[in-house]
Design a protein around this motif. Structure first.
Motif, mmCIF file in Angstrom:
data_model
loop_
_atom_site.group_PDB
_atom_site.id
_atom_site.type_symbol
_atom_site.label_atom_id
_atom_site.label_comp_id
_atom_site.label_asym_id
_atom_site.label_seq_id
_atom_site.Cartn_x
_atom_site.Cartn_y
_atom_site.Cartn_z
ATOM 1 N N GLU A 1 82.546 -8.272 8.617
ATOM 2 C CA GLU A 1 83.310 -7.531 7.867
ATOM 3 C C GLU A 1 83.652 -8.058 6.361
ATOM 4 N N GLY A 2 83.393 -9.601 6.404
ATOM 5 C CA GLY A 2 83.237 -9.907 4.906
ATOM 6 C C GLY A 2 82.163 -9.497 4.276
ATOM 7 N N MET A 3 80.913 -9.528 4.797
ATOM 8 C CA MET A 3 79.672 -9.294 3.991
ATOM 9 C C MET A 3 79.492 -7.679 3.852
ATOM 10 N N MET A 4 80.360 -6.872 4.689
ATOM 11 C CA MET A 4 80.238 -5.483 4.254
ATOM 12 C C MET A 4 81.256 -5.154 3.127
ATOM 13 N N SER A 5 82.284 -5.986 2.747
ATOM 14 C CA SER A 5 83.055 -6.120 1.637
ATOM 15 C C SER A 5 82.399 -6.450 0.449
ATOM 16 N N VAL A 6 81.882 -7.458 0.620
ATOM 17 C CA VAL A 6 80.783 -8.045 -0.481
ATOM 18 C C VAL A 6 79.816 -7.170 -1.066
ATOM 19 N N MET A 7 79.261 -6.318 0.120
ATOM 20 C CA MET A 7 78.172 -5.277 -0.336
ATOM 21 C C MET A 7 78.798 -3.920 -0.961
ATOM 22 N N ASP A 8 79.963 -3.590 -0.346
ATOM 23 C CA ASP A 8 80.778 -2.701 -0.962
ATOM 24 C C ASP A 8 80.784 -2.864 -2.702
ATOM 25 N N ARG A 9 81.345 -4.154 -2.578
ATOM 26 C CA ARG A 9 81.774 -4.538 -4.227
ATOM 27 C C ARG A 9 80.407 -4.673 -4.834
ATOM 28 N N GLN A 10 79.578 -5.204 -4.250
ATOM 29 C CA GLN A 10 78.208 -5.588 -4.954
ATOM 30 C C GLN A 10 77.685 -4.004 -5.316
ATOM 31 N N PHE A 11 77.731 -2.938 -4.464
ATOM 32 C CA PHE A 11 76.998 -1.777 -5.164
ATOM 33 C C PHE A 11 77.756 -1.097 -6.062
ATOM 34 N N GLU A 12 79.394 -1.084 -6.076
ATOM 35 C CA GLU A 12 80.153 -0.598 -6.992
ATOM 36 C C GLU A 12 79.767 -1.431 -8.396
ATOM 37 N N CYS A 13 79.600 -2.490 -8.512
ATOM 38 C CA CYS A 13 79.199 -3.362 -9.419
ATOM 39 C C CYS A 13 77.765 -2.898 -10.037
ATOM 40 N N ILE A 14 76.901 -2.600 -9.177
ATOM 41 C CA ILE A 14 75.485 -2.214 -9.669
ATOM 42 C C ILE A 14 75.546 -0.846 -10.218
ATOM 43 N N GLU A 15 76.278 0.125 -9.521
ATOM 44 C CA GLU A 15 76.284 1.401 -10.022
ATOM 45 C C GLU A 15 76.739 1.540 -11.539
ATOM 46 N N ARG A 16 77.571 0.384 -11.881
ATOM 47 C CA ARG A 16 78.262 0.453 -13.332
ATOM 48 C C ARG A 16 77.292 -0.221 -14.085
ATOM 49 N N ASP A 17 76.484 -1.133 -13.793
ATOM 50 C CA ASP A 17 75.499 -2.111 -14.617
ATOM 51 C C ASP A 17 74.259 -1.449 -14.678
ATOM 52 N N LYS A 18 74.365 -1.228 -16.217
ATOM 53 C CA LYS A 18 73.264 -0.465 -16.866
ATOM 54 C C LYS A 18 71.941 -1.049 -16.834
#
Length: 126
Positions: free
Chosen positions: A16-33
Protein backbone atom coordinates in the motif's frame (compact mmCIF):
# COMPACT_ATOMS: atom_id res chain seq x y z
CA UNK A 1 12.59 -3.49 14.67
CA UNK A 2 11.90 -5.04 11.28
CA UNK A 3 14.29 -7.69 10.03
CA UNK A 4 14.76 -9.69 6.86
CA UNK A 5 15.13 -8.98 3.18
CA UNK A 6 11.79 -7.13 3.02
CA UNK A 7 12.42 -4.79 5.97
CA UNK A 8 12.97 -1.72 3.74
CA UNK A 9 9.86 -2.53 1.74
CA UNK A 10 7.89 -2.85 5.00
CA UNK A 11 9.29 0.45 6.35
CA UNK A 12 8.05 2.10 3.15
CA UNK A 13 4.54 0.92 4.04
CA UNK A 14 4.47 -2.41 2.24
CA UNK A 15 2.46 -2.74 -0.94
CA UNK A 16 0.00 0.00 0.00
CA UNK A 17 2.81 2.39 0.85
CA UNK A 18 4.70 1.64 -2.35
CA UNK A 19 1.57 2.19 -4.43
CA UNK A 20 1.17 5.59 -2.74
CA UNK A 21 4.84 6.41 -3.36
CA UNK A 22 4.52 5.51 -7.03
CA UNK A 23 1.26 7.43 -7.48
CA UNK A 24 3.00 10.47 -6.00
CA UNK A 25 6.17 9.80 -8.04
CA UNK A 26 4.27 9.82 -11.32
CA UNK A 27 2.33 12.95 -10.32
CA UNK A 28 5.72 14.63 -9.85
CA UNK A 29 7.11 13.24 -13.12
CA UNK A 30 4.10 14.45 -15.11
CA UNK A 31 4.87 18.02 -13.95
CA UNK A 32 8.65 17.74 -14.22
CA UNK A 33 9.78 19.22 -17.54
CA UNK A 34 13.19 17.59 -17.04
CA UNK A 35 11.64 14.09 -17.22
CA UNK A 36 8.07 14.03 -18.50
CA UNK A 37 9.11 13.61 -22.14
CA UNK A 38 10.34 10.10 -21.29
CA UNK A 39 6.99 9.11 -19.79
CA UNK A 40 4.48 10.57 -22.24
CA UNK A 41 2.03 8.79 -24.44
CA UNK A 42 -0.39 5.95 -24.47
CA UNK A 43 1.98 3.55 -22.74
CA UNK A 44 2.08 5.61 -19.52
CA UNK A 45 0.08 3.08 -17.50
CA UNK A 46 2.27 0.20 -18.68
CA UNK A 47 5.42 2.18 -17.87
CA UNK A 48 4.10 3.07 -14.42
CA UNK A 49 3.18 -0.56 -13.70
CA UNK A 50 6.57 -1.80 -14.87
CA UNK A 51 8.52 0.81 -12.88
CA UNK A 52 6.38 0.11 -9.80
CA UNK A 53 6.90 -3.65 -10.04
CA UNK A 54 10.64 -3.20 -10.53
CA UNK A 55 11.02 -0.83 -7.58
CA UNK A 56 8.95 -3.09 -5.31
CA UNK A 57 11.22 -6.00 -6.24
CA UNK A 58 14.40 -3.95 -5.79
CA UNK A 59 13.31 -2.64 -2.39
CA UNK A 60 12.60 -6.13 -1.05
CA UNK A 61 8.90 -6.62 -1.74
CA UNK A 62 6.97 -9.26 -3.61
CA UNK A 63 6.87 -8.41 -7.29
CA UNK A 64 5.71 -9.90 -10.54
CA UNK A 65 8.26 -7.89 -12.53
CA UNK A 66 8.66 -9.53 -15.92
CA UNK A 67 9.86 -6.53 -17.87
CA UNK A 68 12.97 -6.18 -19.94
CA UNK A 69 16.39 -5.80 -18.31
CA UNK A 70 17.07 -2.19 -17.30
CA UNK A 71 19.80 -1.64 -19.88
CA UNK A 72 17.55 -2.81 -22.70
CA UNK A 73 14.49 -0.88 -21.50
CA UNK A 74 16.45 2.40 -21.34
CA UNK A 75 18.78 1.93 -24.33
CA UNK A 76 16.91 4.12 -26.81
CA UNK A 77 16.00 6.93 -24.38
CA UNK A 78 19.32 8.79 -24.41
CA UNK A 79 19.06 9.54 -20.71
CA UNK A 80 22.01 10.77 -18.70
CA UNK A 81 23.07 10.98 -15.07
CA UNK A 82 21.13 14.25 -14.91
CA UNK A 83 17.86 12.48 -15.79
CA UNK A 84 18.58 9.63 -13.37
CA UNK A 85 19.24 12.20 -10.62
CA UNK A 86 15.97 14.00 -11.44
CA UNK A 87 14.05 10.71 -11.24
CA UNK A 88 15.66 9.99 -7.87
CA UNK A 89 14.89 13.50 -6.57
CA UNK A 90 11.22 13.00 -7.43
CA UNK A 91 11.22 9.56 -5.83
CA UNK A 92 12.80 10.90 -2.63
CA UNK A 93 10.17 13.62 -2.53
CA UNK A 94 7.40 11.07 -3.09
CA UNK A 95 8.68 8.89 -0.24
CA UNK A 96 8.84 11.89 2.11
CA UNK A 97 5.39 13.07 1.00
CA UNK A 98 3.80 9.78 2.05
CA UNK A 99 5.50 10.00 5.45
CA UNK A 100 8.71 8.00 5.14
CA UNK A 101 11.41 9.08 7.56
CA UNK A 102 14.76 10.40 6.37
CA UNK A 103 16.65 7.22 7.21
CA UNK A 104 14.26 5.09 5.15
CA UNK A 105 14.44 7.51 2.21
CA UNK A 106 18.25 7.49 2.41
CA UNK A 107 18.41 3.68 2.56
CA UNK A 108 16.05 3.32 -0.42
CA UNK A 109 18.15 5.84 -2.34
CA UNK A 110 21.34 3.85 -1.70
CA UNK A 111 19.67 0.62 -2.86
CA UNK A 112 18.25 2.22 -6.01
CA UNK A 113 21.52 4.00 -6.79
CA UNK A 114 22.91 0.53 -7.53
CA UNK A 115 20.73 0.45 -10.67
CA UNK A 116 22.35 3.56 -12.20
CA UNK A 117 24.96 1.67 -14.27
CA UNK A 118 22.31 -0.59 -15.83
CA UNK A 119 19.86 2.24 -16.53
CA UNK A 120 22.65 4.29 -18.11
CA UNK A 121 24.57 1.46 -19.75
CA UNK A 122 24.26 2.94 -23.25
CA UNK A 123 25.20 6.40 -21.97
CA UNK A 124 28.35 5.02 -20.34
CA UNK A 125 29.16 2.97 -23.44
CA UNK A 126 29.55 -0.36 -21.60
Amino acid sequence: QLEGADQLFQRLGGLEGMMSVMDRQFECIERDKRLNMFFEGTKMNAIKRSVTDYLIMTLGGPSDYIGRPLAEAHAVLQITDYHFDCFMQNLQRAMRDIGSDGETVDEATVVLELTRKQVLKVHYGN
